[in-house]
Design an enzyme around this catalytic site. Structure first.
Site, PDB file in Angstrom:
ATOM      1  N   SER A 130      32.043  38.494  30.605  1.00  0.00           N
ATOM      2  CA  SER A 130      32.681  37.186  30.451  1.00  0.00           C
ATOM      3  C   SER A 130      34.111  37.351  29.996  1.00  0.00           C
ATOM      4  O   SER A 130      34.496  38.363  29.407  1.00  0.00           O
ATOM      5  CB  SER A 130      31.920  36.354  29.421  1.00  0.00           C
ATOM      6  N   LYS A 131      34.870  36.303  30.296  1.00  0.00           N
ATOM      7  CA  LYS A 131      36.282  36.248  29.939  1.00  0.00           C
ATOM      8  C   LYS A 131      36.485  36.435  28.443  1.00  0.00           C
ATOM      9  O   LYS A 131      37.481  36.992  28.021  1.00  0.00           O
ATOM     10  CB  LYS A 131      36.806  34.864  30.321  1.00  0.00           C
ATOM     11  N   ARG A 132      35.526  35.925  27.668  1.00  0.00           N
ATOM     12  CA  ARG A 132      35.701  35.964  26.215  1.00  0.00           C
ATOM     13  C   ARG A 132      35.836  37.399  25.690  1.00  0.00           C
ATOM     14  O   ARG A 132      36.458  37.625  24.681  1.00  0.00           O
ATOM     15  CB  ARG A 132      34.539  35.248  25.507  1.00  0.00           C
TER      16      ARG A 132
END
Ligand code: GLU
Length: 483
Positions: free
Chosen positions: A253-255
């Protein structure tokens, strides 16, 4: 001519996800290996998700990594158009066919009505699912409502019982209970098909032999199999690629880091390293080798769907960095300079001085892994101020012999014309003889005074780049500021 035809079918959402790059790459490798065709199909039936410039960006990214499409919106083959929003008539025809055959049906339930249905199901502790309220609605009544202009969608009539089997090259036989499948919407109220219908119709019409895509599409596949069966079409081979995971094994994920290929381009990764790294996310060349560095041609040669793993692939950024560093260290000097130029420029180096840049590139290349490392590595070449921050480096200058070495060095270069690598080596030899100081006691203070660090780039190269004036200025600064 091979019958192998595979496709990459992205929805153009603005950037290319690293997972999409992996999907595209595996399709590309498979097509090339089997002399087949690799198709790009733009799946833009979700009008809410369209992003300006997304298709251009997609081509730019794939051109950059060196993945080329045999048929696409840019070079249409015989089975186009290759963009779903331009194929609406085709889908309409197939939807009508299913409705006429009693395999799909119009549904007039409003969004509010469906929401209420879902809430009631959840309140009863059930999984929300379309309850089939228009499944057996009389055809003549439906026709009247459609004629009167009422909004409707078309849903697939999924068998209520039995099971649907998906045979997958990677996952083996996967069985789905039909009772768990929704009566999927296949035509939306705006007249656009949904992904499921358009994808199946196009894969059939475009003669796709193998559907190679991410595992997140596996739950959709039984609906696709039902569609193929309803149309009486032969099934393609399915191969679902394992999920990409963060290092804590959660879904990538981007996070937790960058997921867009563009981010890696901007950070100074090379196309070759990125391709090499991504190729190993879910595939390995087999037990007989532990080769990790592959050119595109070698990948094409070794790739097989049989060697794609089932289990999720961890996206290990430190491995990517290491791999990129390896590629940088193996680049020929011209290519290296080309690659580093934008980063050198950003760091404030005058890139019109090609000879100088070439030297700097060679000097920093042992200690950079990405273009983004360039700024820190070239700082010493730009700065006129000697600033030593490393504790170990400062300790070295505290040695009594350091002062002797640097003073003698300064003395000697004041009498020479130009300072180049061979003069430098000569001077060092003389100091060794005259002062009887050797090894680290001789070299380290000079290195620290000139490069501000104990483990900087190759000293003779730096001397060559600096020239006499900057070297003497740094030696003086070392003596004045730090000794
Ligand atoms: N349009 C889908 C996507 O965005 C395609 C999935 C498939 O390959 O079937 O990934």
């Amino acid at each position: 001519m091979s019958d192998i035809r595979v496709r990459f079918a992205p929805s153009p959402t603005g950037f290319v996800h690293i997972g999409s790059l992996r999907t595209a790459l595996y399709n590309f490798l498979f097509a090339r290996k089997h002399n087949g065709k690799f198709i790009l199909r733009i799946e833009d039936t979700d009008q809410n998700r369209l992003v300006e410039g997304a298709i251009e960006n997609l081509f730019r990214t794939f051109d950059w990594v060196g993945i080329h499409f045999d048929e696409s919106t840019r070079n249409e083959g015989d089975l186009g158009p290759y963009q779903q929003s331009k194929r609406l008539d085709i889908y309409k025809k197939y939807v009508d066919q299913l409705v006429n055959d009693g395999k799909a049906y119009p549904c007039f339930a409003t969004p509010d009505e469906l929401e209420e249905m879902r809430q009631q199901q959840v309140a009863r502790g059930e999984d929300p699912k379309y309850d089939g309220r228009y499944r057996d609605y009389p055809a003549d009544k439906a026709a009247d409502r459609i004629k009167s202009g009422e909004t409707y969608v078309v849903r697939l009539k999924v068998p209520l019982e039995g099971e649907t089997i998906v045979n997958d090259v990677v996952r083996g036989t996967v069985t789905f209970q039909n009772s768990n499948l929704d009566d999927q919407v296949i035509l939306k109220s705006d007249g656009f098909p949904t992904y499921h219908l358009a994808n199946v119709v196009d894969d059939y019409l475009m003669k796709v032999s193998h559907v190679i895509r991410g595992e997140e599409w596996l739950p959709s596949t039984p609906k696709h199999v039902i569609l193929y069966n309803y149309f009486g079409w032969p099934l393609p081979q399915f191969a679902h690629l394992p999920l990409l995971l963060n290092s804590d094994r959660s879904k990538l994920s981007k996070r937790q880091g960058d997921v867009a290929v563009e981010d890696y381009i901007n950070k100074g990764y090379t196309a070759e390293a990125l391709i090499n790294f991504v190729s190993l996310l879910g595939w390995s060349p087999g037990d007989s080798t532990n080769q990790e560095i592959f050119t595109m041609d070698e990948l094409i040669d070794s790739f097989s769907l049989e060697n794609v793993n089932k289990s999720g692939a961890v996206f290990d950024t430190s491995k990517l960095e290491w791999m990129n560093g390896t590629y940088i260290r193996n680049m020929d000097p011209d290519k290296l300079l080309n690659f580093l130029n934008p980063f050198l420029e950003k760091a404030g180096i005058d890139i019109t001085d090609k000879e100088m840049c070439q030297k700097i590139a060679m000097a920093i290349r042992p200690r950079i892994n990405t273009g983004n490392d360039v700024a820190a590595a070239v700082k010493i070449f730009i700065s006129e101020e000697l600033e030593i921050a490393e504790q170990e480096a400062l300790e070295i200058l505290k040695e009594e012999s350091a002062k002797v070495v640097l003073e003698t060095f300064l003395d000697k270069i004041s009498t020479i014309g130009t300072l180049d690598q061979s003069v430098f080596k000569e001077i060092m030899k003389e100091i060794q003889k005259e002062k009887n100081i050797k090894g680290p006691f001789l070299w380290k203070p000079v290195r620290v005074a000139i490069t501000a660090t104990e483990s900087g780039p190759d000293l003779p190269i730096v001397i060559d780049i600096f020239g006499k004036d900057k070297v003497s200025s740094f030696i003086k600064q070392a003596l004045n500021k730090y000794i």
